[in-house]
Design an enzyme around this catalytic site. Structure first.
Site, short mmCIF file in Angstrom:
data_model
loop_
_atom_site.label_atom_id
_atom_site.label_comp_id
_atom_site.label_asym_id
_atom_site.label_seq_id
_atom_site.Cartn_x
_atom_site.Cartn_y
_atom_site.Cartn_z
N LYS B 212 0.85 -1.20 0.00
CA LYS B 212 0.00 0.00 0.00
C LYS B 212 0.88 1.25 0.00
O LYS B 212 1.51 1.57 1.00
CB LYS B 212 -0.92 0.05 1.21
CG LYS B 212 -1.99 1.16 1.00
CD LYS B 212 -2.66 1.63 2.25
CE LYS B 212 -1.93 2.75 2.93
NZ LYS B 212 -1.92 4.05 2.19
N GLY B 264 6.88 4.61 8.51
CA GLY B 264 6.07 5.80 8.69
C GLY B 264 6.26 6.36 10.08
O GLY B 264 7.31 6.19 10.69
N SER B 265 5.22 6.99 10.59
CA SER B 265 5.37 7.69 11.86
C SER B 265 5.34 6.71 13.04
O SER B 265 4.76 5.63 12.97
CB SER B 265 4.24 8.71 12.03
OG SER B 265 3.03 8.04 12.28
N THR B 266 5.98 7.13 14.13
CA THR B 266 5.98 6.30 15.34
C THR B 266 4.55 6.16 15.88
O THR B 266 4.18 5.10 16.38
CB THR B 266 6.93 6.91 16.39
OG1 THR B 266 8.27 6.80 15.90
CG2 THR B 266 6.84 6.18 17.72
N GLY B 269 2.94 3.52 13.93
CA GLY B 269 3.64 2.28 14.25
C GLY B 269 3.12 1.66 15.54
O GLY B 269 2.94 0.45 15.65
N GLU B 286 9.74 0.69 10.65
CA GLU B 286 10.80 1.70 10.47
C GLU B 286 10.11 3.04 10.66
O GLU B 286 9.32 3.45 9.83
CB GLU B 286 11.43 1.56 9.10
CG GLU B 286 12.85 2.09 9.04
CD GLU B 286 12.90 3.55 8.68
OE1 GLU B 286 12.81 4.38 9.62
OE2 GLU B 286 12.99 3.86 7.49
N CYS B 320 13.19 10.28 7.42
CA CYS B 320 13.07 9.77 8.78
C CYS B 320 14.38 9.89 9.55
O CYS B 320 14.39 10.08 10.75
CB CYS B 320 12.61 8.32 8.76
SG CYS B 320 13.56 7.30 7.65
N GLU B 418 9.62 15.08 15.96
CA GLU B 418 9.98 15.00 14.56
C GLU B 418 9.14 15.99 13.75
O GLU B 418 7.91 15.96 13.82
CB GLU B 418 9.75 13.58 14.04
CG GLU B 418 10.15 13.41 12.59
CD GLU B 418 10.06 11.96 12.14
OE1 GLU B 418 9.04 11.32 12.42
OE2 GLU B 418 11.01 11.48 11.49
#
Lengths: 279, 506
Positions: B212, B264-266, B269, B286, B320, B418
């Site tokens: 995706k 992607g973003s934490t 995640g 990641e 990132c 971030e």
């Protein structure tokens, strides 16, 4: 008439009683009497994590050679306590003790070899030195299966500490006595205080705190229920815990199943370092 | 592969010259200086269809959800309509991947490898087309998509192709087996490259995938699907479902997916970690970063400045591993600050398709809003913003000129969170120990940079930094042979190199 031993927790190299003042009655096979063991609390777990955290970086900085010698020394101390350990395990205890000692010796030898086997130099397409090396993660939370009480616990903690982590381990619920005898071997083995911390208590009570503690970076658990497994895995949503759960029916006495890189990989972090080699 | 952040060399002067005393105006940006460049637009044109469907079971088909527009963030024009996959579409894609699994994993490794080699070659053959498309859809400068994204994507396929028949040698004592059907969710900052990072190792190891792409950058992933068709990749081995978060959620929660790989973003995640906790799904993540870049007084200062510039402004800071916190040894703080100002003034912000552009458009209006929010917070919390770039940006599109903050405290939001934009926080330190403790004082641990000409010091720093990638006297280097991934809340698992294969084998 023999005197009986008071079993306490093992935190930061010392043997404190649980701060909660609670105890649990268990059978002590070594003396044929019942014994009260500490029923550790959330606060005990936190204290243990603090002790582990304080000890970990220095342990990780120690050379593999030194960590290997200290783990081997632990095997020597266990050898000296093998009758006591075997008695606490009950029938067939001596076989388990001997297998446990062998397991410690196995992981002691990994300390200065893992990096050669699993690290490496990467041939990047540019003028750079590039290599990948394993390092410790930090504080690992270990949850031992009820049975086998000794080699189950040893299998949970040996890999993580071989790689330079510090552990906070929860002993077998049904027979926590061997773990506390093991603690005495550790306390006399040159293993720095805080590298291994041992708690006795109840999984149902402590699993959520293991899962939620932000200072615990990885989990190594055996003998947990499906619900506990899910709860531990949810710890990843707290601080990206790396969670390894062993199968419920794992035969911990089988060396082929409980040794080698599979028992080390989950507790190392690989670091890749680049440096230009052009002038 | 070396990333040459080779912009105008106008400022690449001798390291001992004192810029703070100099008065030369060497600005080359479009704001007007003696080194102005004429426009140099990329001339290759690409075909873009009016609308795109999903790539499932070897063919393109319509999505069930309501199509959405993908726009060019540099001018806000609609490029194409993209299909939105719903649960039933994800079902079809997973079923196709499941059906393809025995055939694909049963192929001799060398055959799987040859398919991957073919894909690598096709990417190389269509490189310029892919680069232009990437730049139009995502806003990144053409020189980056042309020189970094696309060549590295091809390199990832080429590298992993060679692993397919050597897996039994990769991990001592292990008999490698594929994990199964992999759901892979990728971000918008390196669309094709992230697709390559995900698909190449998965396929080499005998898995099948449902990919995706990010909502704002689907076009190159769909071109990759076309390439899979062109090379005769067996049906169902690669499936591409486009859509937004709901599509991703359907994939994450699908019961017949064996593994989720997410970049992607934490925050997302952690949602994925929670959603898969009670399942047997494997997970590699990641995630975000707030990577430190540490400059010692004995560094080669001009090299360090270039490294800092490339470290944070590459791809508009949508990286990132961006070096978003720079720690400068106190004695050189003024020098470094001045040199950064000078260097920033020479960066060219503008048309991403112009070959001289250094910073392109921000990927989306949403992301621009996020960056602007942080710019406000930075000022409100007391940091000082430096905005020396004179570029005149177009009226349409999403633009943020590169800037940096001084007077930043470790507790400031812009030093902790971030931002994912061209915004840098500068802080100072006195001793190596202080640098380490401040650099490591973050829940993240993706990357770190160190600049010093002292060998023993640099390796000591490297061993003490909690980061999965440490760049010494360099920054933002990537290579398929080199594992990439984070410590702590930057995720788990590695991508690339031998270590990256572990995520796709059991």
């Amino acid at each position: 008439m023999p005197i009986t031993k008071t079993y306490k927790l093992y935190i930061g190299g010392k043997f404190p009683r649980t701060e909660s003042g609670r105890s649990t009655l268990v059978e002590d096979a070594s003396i044929g009497l019942s014994a009260h063991v500490c029923h550790a609390s959330r606060k005990d777990l936190r204290n243990a994590v603090e002790a582990a955290h304080a000890a970990q970086s220095k342990w990780a900085e120690a050379s593999g050679y030194l960590r290997g010698q200290i783990l081997y020394r632990l095997a020597e101390m266990m050898e000296g306590k093998r009758h006591e350990l075997a008695a606490a395990l009950g029938d067939g205890g001596m076989d388990e003790v001997d297998a446990s000692i062998d397991r410690v010796v196995h992981f002691a030898g990994w300390t200065d070899k893992y990096s050669s086997v699993m690290g490496g130099a990467n041939p990047v397409s540019g003028p750079y030195h590039n290599f990948t090396i394993p390092g410790a993660m930090g504080v690992v939370g270990c949850i031992a299966p009820d049975s086998p009480a000794l080699i189950g616990l040893i299998s949970m903690i040996a890999g993580p500490i071989a790689m330079g982590n510090a552990v906070v381990a929860l002993a077998s619920e049904t027979n926590p006595i061997p773990a506390m005898i093991l603690a005495e071997a550790m306390a006399t083995s040159d293993l720095p205080g805080g590298v291994v911390n041992l708690l006795t208590g109840f999984r149902d009570e402590l699993v959520p705190y293991y899962s939620g503690h932000r200072e615990i970076i990885a989990i190594h658990a055996g003998g947990v229920s499906d619900a506990q497994r899910a709860e531990l895995r949810e710890g990843a949503a707290v601080n990206m815990k790396r969670v390894t759960i062993r199968e419920q029916d794992l035969d911990y006495t089988d060396d082929s199943l409980c040794s080698g890189p599979d028992w080390l990989d989950p507790f190392v972090e690989f670091k890749t370092i680049w440096h230009p080699s052009a002038v | 592969m070396a990333l040459e952040y080779g912009m105008s060399s106008a400022m690449n002067t001798d390291s001992r010259s004192d810029h703070s005393a100099g008065t030369l105006d060497l600005r080359g940006a479009s704001g007007g200086g003696i080194f102005d460049y004429d426009p140099a637009p990329e001339s290759v044109k690409v075909q873009i269809a009016d609308s795109y469907g999903l790539f499932i079971d070897g063919g393109f088909s319509d999505a069930s959800g309501t199509a959405f527009a993908t726009i060019n963030p540099s001018n806000e024009e609609t490029l194409a309509m993209i299909g939105s996959a719903d649960g039933s579409d994800v079902d079809r894609a997973v079923a196709a991947a499941r059906a393809a699994l025995p055939g694909w994993s049963g192929l001799p490794g060398i055959v799987r490898g040859k398919y991957l080699y073919r894909i690598a070659r096709r990417i190389q053959e269509r490189a310029r087309e892919l680069a232009v498309l990437e730049t139009m859809d995502g806003g990144k400068p053409i020189k980056e998509s042309r020189d970094v994204d696309i060549p590295l994507a091809a390199a990832h396929f080429f590298y992993h192709a060679g692993w397919a028949d050597k897996l039994e040698y990769a991990f001592p004592g292990k008999k490698p087996e594929p994990v199964g059907v992999c759901g892979q969710i990728i971000p918008w900052n390196f669309p094709l490259l992230m697709a390559a990072w995900k698909i190449a190792p998965a396929l080499a190891c005998g898995n099948t995938v449902v990919l995706k792409p990010a909502e704002t950058t689907s076009l190159t992933a769909l071109r990759l699907a076309e390439i899979c068709q062109e090379v005769g990749l067996p049906k169902g081995v690669v499936n591409v479902v486009t859509g937004a978060g709901k599509t991703g959620s359907a994939l994450v929660n699908h019961p017949d997916v064996d593994k989720i790989a997410f970049t992607g973003s934490t925050a997302v995640g952690k949602i994925i970690a929670k959603a898969t906790a009670a399942t047997n799904k494997r997970l590699t993540l990641e995630l975000g970063g707030k990577s430190p870049n540490i400059i010692f007084e004995d560094a080669s200062i001009d090299q360090a400045i270039e490294g800092v510039i490339g470290g944070i402004y590459f791809n508009q800071g949508h990286v990132c591993c961006a070096g978003s916190r720079v720690f400068v040894q106190e004695s050189i703080l003024d020098t470094v600050t001045q040199k950064l100002k000078d260097r920033l003034a020479s960066l060219r912000v503008g048309d991403p398709l112009d070959k001289n552009t250094d910073l392109g458009a921000i990927n989306s209006s949403e992301q621009l809003g996020t960056i602007n929010k942080y710019l406000d917070i930075g000022g409100n919390e007391g940091a000082v913003r430096h905005d020396p770039n004179p570029s005149a940006v177009p009226e349409k599109g999403y633009w943020c000129k590169p800037c940096f903050f001084t007077g930043v405290q470790p507790s400031h939001t812009i030093a902790r969170e971030e931002i994912f934009g061209p915004v840098l926080a500068i802080m100072s330190f006195r001793t190596p120990d202080e640098a380490i403790s401040r650099a490591n004082n973050t829940p993240y641990g993706l990357a770190a940079g160190v600049w010093t000409d002292k060998g023993s010091k640099i390796f000591d720093m490297a061993s003490k930094l909690d980061a999965g990638v440490v760049w010494l006297n360099t920054y933002n280097q990537f290579d398929p042979t080199s594992p990439f991934g984070g410590y702590k809340e930057s995720g788990f698992g590695r991508e690339g190199g031998r270590h990256g294969l572990a995520a796709y084998l059991k």
